[in-house]
Design a protein around this motif. Sequence first.
Motif, PDB file in Angstrom:
ATOM      1  N   LEU B 221       1.025  -1.760  -0.219  1.00 16.44           N
ATOM      2  CA  LEU B 221      -0.096  -0.122   0.571  1.00 16.44           C
ATOM      3  C   LEU B 221       0.497   1.540  -0.518  1.00 16.44           C
ATOM      4  O   LEU B 221       0.962   2.211  -0.882  1.00 16.44           O
ATOM      5  N   MET B 222       1.853   1.328   0.834  1.00 15.87           N
ATOM      6  CA  MET B 222       2.978   2.215   0.598  1.00 15.87           C
ATOM      7  C   MET B 222       3.924   2.597  -0.983  1.00 15.87           C
ATOM      8  O   MET B 222       3.561   3.867  -0.603  1.00 15.87           O
ATOM      9  N   MET B 224       2.442   1.815  -3.251  1.00 11.86           N
ATOM     10  CA  MET B 224       0.695   2.130  -4.491  1.00 11.86           C
ATOM     11  C   MET B 224       1.185   3.939  -3.777  1.00 11.86           C
ATOM     12  O   MET B 224       1.100   4.392  -4.919  1.00 11.86           O
ATOM     13  N   LEU B 225       1.060   3.820  -2.790  1.00 11.76           N
ATOM     14  CA  LEU B 225       0.704   5.757  -2.349  1.00 11.76           C
ATOM     15  C   LEU B 225       1.702   6.381  -3.259  1.00 11.76           C
ATOM     16  O   LEU B 225       1.841   7.597  -3.773  1.00 11.76           O
ATOM     17  N   GLU B 226       3.063   5.743  -2.888  1.00 11.21           N
ATOM     18  CA  GLU B 226       4.327   6.289  -3.935  1.00 11.21           C
ATOM     19  C   GLU B 226       4.231   6.671  -4.866  1.00 11.21           C
ATOM     20  O   GLU B 226       4.742   7.459  -6.029  1.00 11.21           O
ATOM     21  N   HIS B 228       1.560   6.629  -6.442  1.00  9.82           N
ATOM     22  CA  HIS B 228       0.100   7.511  -7.438  1.00  9.82           C
ATOM     23  C   HIS B 228       0.356   8.486  -8.237  1.00  9.82           C
ATOM     24  O   HIS B 228       1.117   9.095  -8.103  1.00  9.82           O
ATOM     25  N   VAL B 395      -7.993   1.223  -1.930  1.00  8.03           N
ATOM     26  CA  VAL B 395      -6.083   1.397  -1.264  1.00  8.03           C
ATOM     27  C   VAL B 395      -7.045   0.844   0.741  1.00  8.03           C
ATOM     28  O   VAL B 395      -6.739  -0.368   0.877  1.00  8.03           O
ATOM     29  N   ALA B 399      -6.665  -2.364   2.772  1.00  4.40           N
ATOM     30  CA  ALA B 399      -5.695  -2.487   4.419  1.00  4.40           C
ATOM     31  C   ALA B 399      -6.777  -2.512   4.997  1.00  4.40           C
ATOM     32  O   ALA B 399      -6.483  -3.642   6.446  1.00  4.40           O
ATOM     33  N   THR B 420       2.259  -2.666  10.998  1.00  5.87           N
ATOM     34  CA  THR B 420       2.047  -1.755  10.625  1.00  5.87           C
ATOM     35  C   THR B 420       4.343  -1.483  10.377  1.00  5.87           C
ATOM     36  O   THR B 420       4.350  -0.318   9.665  1.00  5.87           O
ATOM     37  N   VAL B 424       6.130  -0.842   7.575  1.00  2.00           N
ATOM     38  CA  VAL B 424       6.935  -0.111   7.631  1.00  2.00           C
ATOM     39  C   VAL B 424       8.484  -0.351   6.668  1.00  2.00           C
ATOM     40  O   VAL B 424       8.914   0.059   5.877  1.00  2.00           O
ATOM     41  N   TYR B 427       8.801  -1.905   3.554  1.00  2.00           N
ATOM     42  CA  TYR B 427       9.103  -1.206   2.201  1.00  2.00           C
ATOM     43  C   TYR B 427       9.959  -0.267   2.431  1.00  2.00           C
ATOM     44  O   TYR B 427      10.960  -0.118   1.377  1.00  2.00           O
ATOM     45  N   ILE B 428      10.752  -0.458   3.586  1.00  2.00           N
ATOM     46  CA  ILE B 428      12.223   0.419   3.422  1.00  2.00           C
ATOM     47  C   ILE B 428      12.785  -0.524   2.940  1.00  2.00           C
ATOM     48  O   ILE B 428      13.729  -0.052   1.493  1.00  2.00           O
ATOM     49  N   LYS B 431      12.041  -0.413  -0.978  1.00  2.00           N
ATOM     50  CA  LYS B 431      12.857   0.776  -1.360  1.00  2.00           C
ATOM     51  C   LYS B 431      14.444   0.001  -2.461  1.00  2.00           C
ATOM     52  O   LYS B 431      14.231   0.456  -3.238  1.00  2.00           O
TER      53      LYS B 431
END
Lengths: 147, 501
Positions: B221-222, B224-226, B228, B395, B399, B420, B424, B427-428, B431
Amino acid sequence: MNSDRVFAIAWLLLSAAAAWVATGFTAEFSYEPVGPRAFPLLLCVLMALCSIWLLVFPGPKVAWPQRGGAFRLAIMVAALLAYALVFQWLGFAIATALLTIVLGRLFGGGWMACVATGALMGISLFFLFDRWLEVTLPIGTLIEGLL
Amino acid sequence: MSAFEHLLHGFGIASQWSNLLVAAIGAFIGTLVGMLPGLGPINGVAILLPLAYAMKLPPETALILLAAVYMGCEYGGRISSILLNVPGDAGAIMTAIDGYPMARKGLAGVALSISAWSSFVGSVIATLGLVIFAPVLADWAVAFGPAEYCALMIFAIACLAGMVGDKPVRTLLAALIGLTLATVGVDANSGVYRFTFDNVHLSDGIQFIVVVIGFFSVSELMLMLEQHTETGQQLVKNTGRMMFNAREAAQTWWCTVRSSVIGFFVGVLPGAGATIASAITYVTEKRIYGSNGTFGHGDIRGVAAPEAANNASATGSFVPMLTLGVPGSGTTAVMMGALTLYNITPGPMLFTQQPDIVWGLIASLFIGNVMLLVLNIPLVNLFARALSTPMWMLVPAIAAISAIGVYAVHATTFDLVLMTVLGVFGYILRKMDFPMSALILGFVLGEMLEQNLRRALSISNGDVAVLWSSPISAGLLLASGTMLIAPFLVRRLRGVRRQVA
């Protein structure tokens, strides 16, 4: 600085700390030659070696999100954390409605559309899972108190 | 009983109405999840696994559901590849190369139907392969002792590190992080609490579901937001003729069969998955047809080959999971975790101890694929319409459903917070290009690896040589070493050759 290097240093420190914690894993009675300590210690050593490798040979630069993007990500994470914390207090339906509004706005939904979707989603998912599929979800201590 | 009788028995289980229903639901959800860009089979299985568990589905039904979702995703990924030029999942990347040009020429319907057909052929060929090879492999693996198991698990991790290609150290580190996360909690042999920091919620370890949802759903989701953006790709609306004709079927037949067989064997190898299988077969077919093909500009074989391969490899990845207890892909790693939730230990004994689960699953793959073919040819337009679901609705739904799954296991807020936090962290890691499939493989194998290591050393009274004394474990360890060193050597050789030239 290259983010691989930052990560490698952080992970090296973390592995060292974990190894230090792991040295305390001793059993009072032992029936086997290898106790609970060896495996975590081995993993810490291997992770440290990988981190050193990354420190010496870092990869290409990572495109981290710019200020606006990072801010939006921070809102998302904060929303998810808040969702977790109020989950039992407000109950699934209300918490989910609020989460939907915040996330929906982040992804460019209109105010009215997000509020309507949120209300619909909170109620319908609650009934779908809690009532129909028998996956227990919290009604909310706040609401139970009011009733 | 012969494999054929077992299979008949399996059909008996798979055709119970509840299992049929679950397979149909799984196939539908799978196609939908596979189609949505960003969500792949591993996300779909990860999100549905806790729900299946919370709904107290019996283990074979839960596994049938997850397998149907997995297969469905491999079908669904092609829809957005063809109509949007955005692969729905990693296995469908190659499909976009020729699928989108076909759609632009007004042949979207043909591309969709031929790819559904080749997906079906790929799945069926690979399921037959599963029926033939799996019992043989399981028979052979029954003789494995703890030392052989250790070697096998190390081989699986090394395979992944070697296959994922240019980043063996990152893959290794990801696997090690997974292994370390698995050591959290009370040690079964000695009762010592490890890395729990006196937290009650951690005393029986980090929940598998929390790890999976955190790393695959929240981090997704993170991302996706980035990524978007307001303006999406243009959806091809004009699909033209919906069904391929006999000439097109004949044209693609051999390349479909070839790709299915290659895909199956790539899938059987631990670590190599649908992405690699579809890439290999696409390149192979392109080479075979050479100037006779229009690969890259809408060649129908360029659509059929990768689709057959990704389905075949997904089915093939069940082989190591069911026979050895070592998953062949990230998605089967999650499914193996599902079995352990039900206190079922995957491994060679599964075939003798849990024939209902194994053969019910295999039979359901045949049934599920027929359902998927029906869903994916006549009803494809219905799915295509779902592609226009706006992100701001999708989204929050993902969630909320993820949170339901996590909450259902222990009903604690702690798990939601941990989800959560791990999200995070995931996500890191993503990336920074750490492969998540390695991490989840490490997490799933962690306890087994440690237990077998300790057991082997207990038997030998602490003599480390036991780990490589048998020919099987020595061979596997040697192969693991080769897997890890080969990419470096290849790169070095290439460098030398370039300098000479």
